[in-house]
Design a protein around this motif. Structure first.
Motif, short mmCIF file in Angstrom:
data_model
loop_
_atom_site.label_atom_id
_atom_site.label_comp_id
_atom_site.label_asym_id
_atom_site.label_seq_id
_atom_site.Cartn_x
_atom_site.Cartn_y
_atom_site.Cartn_z
N THR A 1 0.84 -1.20 0.00
CA THR A 1 0.00 0.00 0.00
C THR A 1 0.87 1.25 0.00
OG1 THR A 1 -0.09 0.25 2.42
CG2 THR A 1 -1.66 -1.30 1.39
N HIS A 2 0.20 2.40 0.15
CA HIS A 2 0.96 3.66 0.15
C HIS A 2 1.82 3.86 1.39
CE1 HIS A 2 -2.77 5.91 2.01
NE2 HIS A 2 -2.16 5.15 2.88
N PHE A 3 1.78 2.92 2.33
CA PHE A 3 2.70 3.01 3.46
C PHE A 3 4.14 2.74 3.02
CE2 PHE A 3 -1.01 2.94 6.18
CZ PHE A 3 -0.60 3.68 7.29
N CYS A 4 4.31 2.07 1.88
CA CYS A 4 5.67 1.92 1.32
C CYS A 4 5.62 2.34 -0.14
CB CYS A 4 6.24 0.52 1.55
SG CYS A 4 5.15 -0.86 1.18
N ASP A 5 5.62 1.40 -1.08
CA ASP A 5 5.68 1.79 -2.49
C ASP A 5 4.42 1.45 -3.28
OD1 ASP A 5 6.17 -0.92 -2.32
OD2 ASP A 5 7.66 -0.96 -3.90
N GLY A 6 3.32 1.17 -2.59
CA GLY A 6 2.06 0.93 -3.27
C GLY A 6 1.32 2.23 -3.53
N SER A 7 0.23 2.15 -4.30
CA SER A 7 -0.50 3.36 -4.69
C SER A 7 -1.79 3.58 -3.92
CB SER A 7 -0.81 3.32 -6.19
OG SER A 7 -1.62 2.19 -6.50
N ASP A 8 -2.33 2.54 -3.28
CA ASP A 8 -3.62 2.65 -2.60
C ASP A 8 -3.47 2.48 -1.10
OD1 ASP A 8 -5.14 2.93 -5.03
OD2 ASP A 8 -4.81 0.79 -5.37
N SER A 9 -4.49 2.90 -0.38
CA SER A 9 -4.48 2.76 1.08
C SER A 9 -4.81 1.33 1.47
CB SER A 9 -5.51 3.71 1.70
OG SER A 9 -6.83 3.24 1.44
N PRO A 10 -4.48 0.91 2.69
CA PRO A 10 -4.88 -0.42 3.13
C PRO A 10 -6.39 -0.64 3.04
CG PRO A 10 -3.21 0.44 4.60
CD PRO A 10 -3.58 1.56 3.67
N GLU A 11 -7.16 0.34 3.40
CA GLU A 11 -8.62 0.14 3.36
C GLU A 11 -9.12 0.01 1.94
OE1 GLU A 11 -12.57 1.31 5.83
OE2 GLU A 11 -10.86 2.67 5.94
N GLU A 12 -8.56 0.74 1.01
CA GLU A 12 -8.95 0.58 -0.39
C GLU A 12 -8.63 -0.82 -0.89
OE1 GLU A 12 -8.50 5.08 -2.27
OE2 GLU A 12 -6.68 3.93 -1.81
N MET A 13 -7.49 -1.35 -0.46
CA MET A 13 -7.12 -2.72 -0.84
C MET A 13 -8.10 -3.73 -0.23
SD MET A 13 -4.32 -2.52 -2.76
CE MET A 13 -3.12 -3.86 -2.60
N VAL A 14 -8.47 -3.52 1.01
CA VAL A 14 -9.39 -4.43 1.69
C VAL A 14 -10.75 -4.43 1.00
CG1 VAL A 14 -10.66 -4.85 3.83
CG2 VAL A 14 -8.23 -4.26 3.92
N ILE A 15 -11.28 -3.27 0.70
CA ILE A 15 -12.60 -3.18 0.05
C ILE A 15 -12.57 -3.88 -1.31
CG2 ILE A 15 -14.26 -1.58 -0.98
CD1 ILE A 15 -13.46 0.41 1.28
N ALA A 16 -11.51 -3.64 -2.08
CA ALA A 16 -11.40 -4.28 -3.39
C ALA A 16 -11.29 -5.79 -3.25
CB ALA A 16 -10.18 -3.73 -4.14
N ALA A 17 -10.57 -6.25 -2.24
CA ALA A 17 -10.42 -7.70 -2.03
C ALA A 17 -11.75 -8.34 -1.68
CB ALA A 17 -9.40 -7.95 -0.92
N ILE A 18 -12.53 -7.70 -0.86
CA ILE A 18 -13.85 -8.22 -0.51
C ILE A 18 -14.74 -8.29 -1.75
CG2 ILE A 18 -15.98 -7.72 0.78
CD1 ILE A 18 -14.16 -6.49 2.98
#
Length: 250
Positions: free
Chosen positions: A10-27
């Motif tokens: 995620t954007h905490f390192c070199d990703g582009s999206d937030s953790p929550e955006e990743m979680v919602i997309a995964a669901i």
């Protein structure tokens, strides 16, 4: 079928999206277990790793999301522990051990930032000897569990990221084969799974996942195990092409 994707950023390192955006997309995609990773801190490459100041923030955010989305998806908070990591927080659920850098005479060089940088490193610092680079890479990989205490072996043959079609070195060369086989033989006794990592496909570097098919077959012969991972750095790449490779993984 619901997939487990244990290697995302995620954007905490070199990703582009937030953790929550990743979680919602995964669901939305029916992923049953999602592991979100921070890149471990390395002093010489602050751009791509989580800073010590943000590491606690990342772990806290993952704890919040675990509670918020309980019953909808299983969330795991992980770290991609680089061979040269300076320090790793103890608050993670698991570690993926990876080699991303070379140390040449005290200077560190990335293996996977760009093809041009990789070629420049080999030509200017190592006399253009790609097979020697490969041998050194697999020497480090062979020790990645001992060095990082990893639970999963990350993108085993990352050294081939810019070598699609054997444009830089020949992966059928006996020296290359001996190097990766020696690394596999060193890692198998730990009993840790290897990634079938589709990240280089989603980003257009390879037509097949890490590791290459001949390496996969050798790992199988030795009794090794596999898990699927997307190495997604954006929500669009979650569980990328897992349906093509699910027969290999656990």
């Amino acid at each position: 079928m619901g997939y487990r994707d244990l290697h995302t950023h995620t954007h905490f390192c070199d990703g582009s999206d937030s953790p929550e955006e990743m979680v919602i997309a995964a669901i939305e995609r029916g992923i049953t277990t999602l592991g979100i990773l921070a890149h471990s801190y390395v002093e010489f490459d602050k751009e791509y790793s989580v800073s010590p100041e943000r590491e606690g923030e990342f772990i806290a955010e993952m704890a919040r999301l675990k509670e918020k989305y309980k019953g909808k998806i299983e969330l795991l908070c992980g770290v991609e522990a680089d061979y040269y990591a300076t320090s790793i927080h103890q608050g993670y659920d698991y570690r993926i051990g990876s080699v991303h850098y070379f140390n040449i005479d005290g200077c560190y060089y990335s293996l996977d930032i760009s093809r041009e940088d990789f070629i420049s490193m080999v030509n200017e610092r190592l006399g253009g000897d790609y097979l020697s680079v490969c041998e050194e890479y697999y020497r480090l990989v062979a020790d990645v569990i001992g060095k990082t205490q990893a639970d999963i072996i990350g993108h085993f043959d990352l050294i081939t990221k810019f070598n699609e079609g054997n444009t830089l070195f020949d992966t059928s060369d006996p020296r290359y084969i001996c190097a990766w086989r020696t690394a596999v033989d060193a890692l198998i006794p730990f009993g840790k799974p290897f990634e079938i990592n589709t990240g280089a496909i989603s980003r257009g570097y390879r037509a097949s996942p890490y590791p290459a098919s001949d390496i996969v077959e050798y790992i199988k012969e030795k009794g090794g195990r596999f898990i699927l991972s997307s190495d997604a750095h954006s929500k669009d790449a979650l569980a990328y092409k897992f349906e093509d490779f699910e027969g290999i993984a656990e």
